[in-house]
Scaffold this active site. Structure first.
Site, PDB file in Angstrom:
ATOM      1  N   ARG A  58     -26.781 138.655 116.039  1.00 38.55           N
ATOM      2  CA  ARG A  58     -27.213 137.252 115.997  1.00 38.55           C
ATOM      3  C   ARG A  58     -27.892 136.945 114.654  1.00 38.55           C
ATOM      4  O   ARG A  58     -27.732 135.856 114.113  1.00 38.55           O
ATOM      5  CB  ARG A  58     -28.182 136.962 117.148  1.00 38.55           C
ATOM      6  N   TYR A 110     -19.912 110.238 115.707  1.00 42.04           N
ATOM      7  CA  TYR A 110     -19.249 110.847 116.864  1.00 42.04           C
ATOM      8  C   TYR A 110     -20.096 110.602 118.120  1.00 42.04           C
ATOM      9  O   TYR A 110     -21.325 110.705 118.080  1.00 42.04           O
ATOM     10  CB  TYR A 110     -19.072 112.342 116.595  1.00 42.04           C
ATOM     11  N   LYS A 204     -12.458 121.058 113.487  1.00 44.19           N
ATOM     12  CA  LYS A 204     -11.432 120.086 113.081  1.00 44.19           C
ATOM     13  C   LYS A 204     -10.566 120.637 111.964  1.00 44.19           C
ATOM     14  O   LYS A 204      -9.938 121.664 112.114  1.00 44.19           O
ATOM     15  CB  LYS A 204     -12.106 118.765 112.711  1.00 44.19           C
TER      16      LYS A 204
HETATM   17  C1  P1T Z   1     -14.517 116.151 119.277  1.00 42.02           C
HETATM   18  C2  P1T Z   1     -14.654 115.171 118.376  1.00 42.02           C
HETATM   19  N1  P1T Z   1     -15.561 115.168 117.412  1.00 42.02           N
HETATM   20  C3  P1T Z   1     -16.477 116.216 117.162  1.00 42.02           C
HETATM   21  C4  P1T Z   1     -17.376 115.977 115.989  1.00 42.02           C
HETATM   22  C5  P1T Z   1     -18.563 116.708 115.869  1.00 42.02           C
HETATM   23  C6  P1T Z   1     -18.942 117.761 116.890  1.00 42.02           C
HETATM   24  O1  P1T Z   1     -18.212 118.932 116.607  1.00 42.02           O
HETATM   25  P1  P1T Z   1     -17.994 120.043 117.773  1.00 42.02           P
HETATM   26  O2  P1T Z   1     -17.406 121.217 116.990  1.00 42.02           O
HETATM   27  O3  P1T Z   1     -16.998 119.445 118.745  1.00 42.02           O
HETATM   28  O4  P1T Z   1     -19.334 120.309 118.381  1.00 42.02           O
HETATM   29  C7  P1T Z   1     -19.384 116.488 114.771  1.00 42.02           C
HETATM   30  N2  P1T Z   1     -19.090 115.565 113.830  1.00 42.02           N
HETATM   31  C8  P1T Z   1     -17.953 114.824 113.934  1.00 42.02           C
HETATM   32  C9  P1T Z   1     -17.658 113.803 112.885  1.00 42.02           C
HETATM   33  C10 P1T Z   1     -17.069 115.019 115.016  1.00 42.02           C
HETATM   34  O5  P1T Z   1     -15.949 114.263 115.087  1.00 42.02           O
HETATM   35  C11 P1T Z   1     -13.771 113.976 118.378  1.00 42.02           C
HETATM   36  O6  P1T Z   1     -14.147 112.994 117.684  1.00 42.02           O
HETATM   37  O7  P1T Z   1     -12.708 114.016 119.022  1.00 42.02           O
END
Ligand code: P1T
Length: 390
Positions: A58, A110, A204
């Site tokens: 960790r 988001y 993403k």
């Molecule tokens: C899952 C989606 N978004 C996650 C996201 C997140 C969160 O990421 P995660 O890896 O899903 O926790 C943070 N910032 C942006 C701009 C994002 O689009 C979506 O828009 O479909």
């Protein structure tokens, strides 16, 4: 597309750094060309509390460390950290602050970020204000510590002027964090424009294969880095070694994938812009985007993300359109090689209070597309046949 078409010149050496930075075979006994995946959760010590470099997974892991250093380089930063998810990274950043501190957050973010700030961080005494880009300065107070923006914003794809926002933040001795998920380090370096922190949902484009959930923070500020590293370990919001291995592999094709995402999404946007059943297309790469010029001043291109409004469509008609798609998959997330389509008002942004959604025009006729790497002819004919169904 970069440079000659008004965008910033493409960052030199990006693809080479993505393939080689901090991945020298000489660092491994085996001289492995591909960075080894170290799954061990613990490391032998020479004597009590006398260890070589790693003690416990960790606190540090070789596979994670290579990825963190490479990601920092790709964002033109010094210090990178990886987290168990994008929201994990956001949680880490929010944990830099304490009860009574004030965070100004862009109004279009988001849905999960909105929910984290509104329903979790506020419980720990952080004061959060959601504002549009024109109201940031008037909302700065003596206890304001951070301005959090996305650029591009999710899902209405507003472009925030990173340089101007950084100057404003620093004038008031406030930090600026930029969530750059929608643009990626291939096209945009917020640190170059004064941001103190860059955040990515690695989930993403950076991983780009829809098989890893991960986040990252990058900064040039050693004090911020040291605090975040403490929080990463103390809160345990770390990614798994295998996921780090997967993302390190994905970096090898990030440049190529982003180039193709840009080509495909601009062609899709131009097709939709001319379609009689489409009211408005929102794509930063189109001259019709209200902040197209700002976008080109701070990035070298655009990804596969775009949104559009169906003309006079009810929720039912939006559902019909989405269900009729055969190559675009109806699903949340974005940035993978597969094309995705979603309805933010009832999916990714359902947790955003309705009055905020209305102001942001996150309405039932707003469709968000993540344009993937399929053959462009197939993508356009898929959209055409689905539009004929409404
Ligand atoms: C899952 C989606 N978004 C996650 C996201 C997140 C969160 O990421 P995660 O890896 O899903 O926790 C943070 N910032 C942006 C701009 C994002 O689009 C979506 O828009 O479909």
């Amino acid at each position: 597309m970069s440079g000659e078409s008004g965008y910033l010149p493409q960052h030199k050496g990006f693809a080479t750094a993505a393939i080689h930075a901090f991945q020298e075979p000489e660092q491994w006994e085996s001289l492995a060309v591909v960075t080894p995946m170290v799954s061990s959760t613990t490391f032998k010590q020479y004597g009590p509390a006398n260890f070589k470099k790693y003690e416990y997974g960790r606190s540090g892991n070789p596979s994670r460390e290579v990825l963190e250093k490479c990601l920092a380089t790709l964002d033109n930063g010094k210090y990178g950290l990886c987290w168990s998810s994008g929201l994990g990274a956001t949680t880490g950043v929010a944990s830099l602050f304490t009860a009574g501190d004030h965070i100004i957050c862009g109004d279009d973010v988001y849905g999960g970020t909105n929910r984290l700030f509104r329903q979790v961080c506020s419980k720990f005494g952080l004061e959060i204000t959601f504002v549009n880009e024109k109201e940031i300065e008037k909302n700065i107070k003596p206890n304001t510590k951070l301005i959090w923006i996305e650029s591009l914003t999710n899902p209405t794809l507003k472009v925030m002027d990173i340089k101007a926002t950084a100057e404003l933040a620093h004038k008031h001795n406030v930090l600026l964090a930029v969530d750059s998920t929608f643009v990626t380090p291939y096209f945009q370096h917020p640190l170059d424009f004064g941001a103190d922190l860059v955040i990515h949902s690695i989930t993403k484009y950076i991983n780009g294969h829809s098989d890893v959930i991960m986040g990252a923070t990058i900064t040039n500020n050693k004090e911020i880095y040291d605090k975040l590293k403490f929080l990463q370990n103390s809160m345990g919001i770390i990614p798994a070694p295998f996921d780090c291995y997967q993302v390190t592999r994905s970096l090898k094709t990030l440049a190529l994938r982003m180039q193709q995402h840009m080509k495909n999404s601009i062609q899709v946007a131009k097709f939709l812009e001319k379609h009689p059943k489409v009211a408005r297309v929102v794509h930063p790469g189109l001259p019709s985007h209200p902040q197209h010029d700002i976008f080109k001043r701070q990035s070298s291109g655009c990804s596969g993300i775009m949104s559009f409004y169906l003309k006079n469509a009810t929720l039912e008609q939006s559902r019909t359109f989405l269900s009729a798609l055969k190559i675009f998959t109806l699903a949340e997330s974005l940035g993978g090689y597969e094309s995705l389509a979603e309805l933010p008002s009832v999916m990714t942004h359902a947790s955003v209070p309705e009055d905020q959604r209305k102001v942001l025009k996150i309405t039932d006729d707003l469709i968000r597309l993540s344009v993937g790497l399929e053959d462009i002819e197939d993508l356009i004919s898929d959209l055409q046949q689905a539009l004929e169904k409404i």
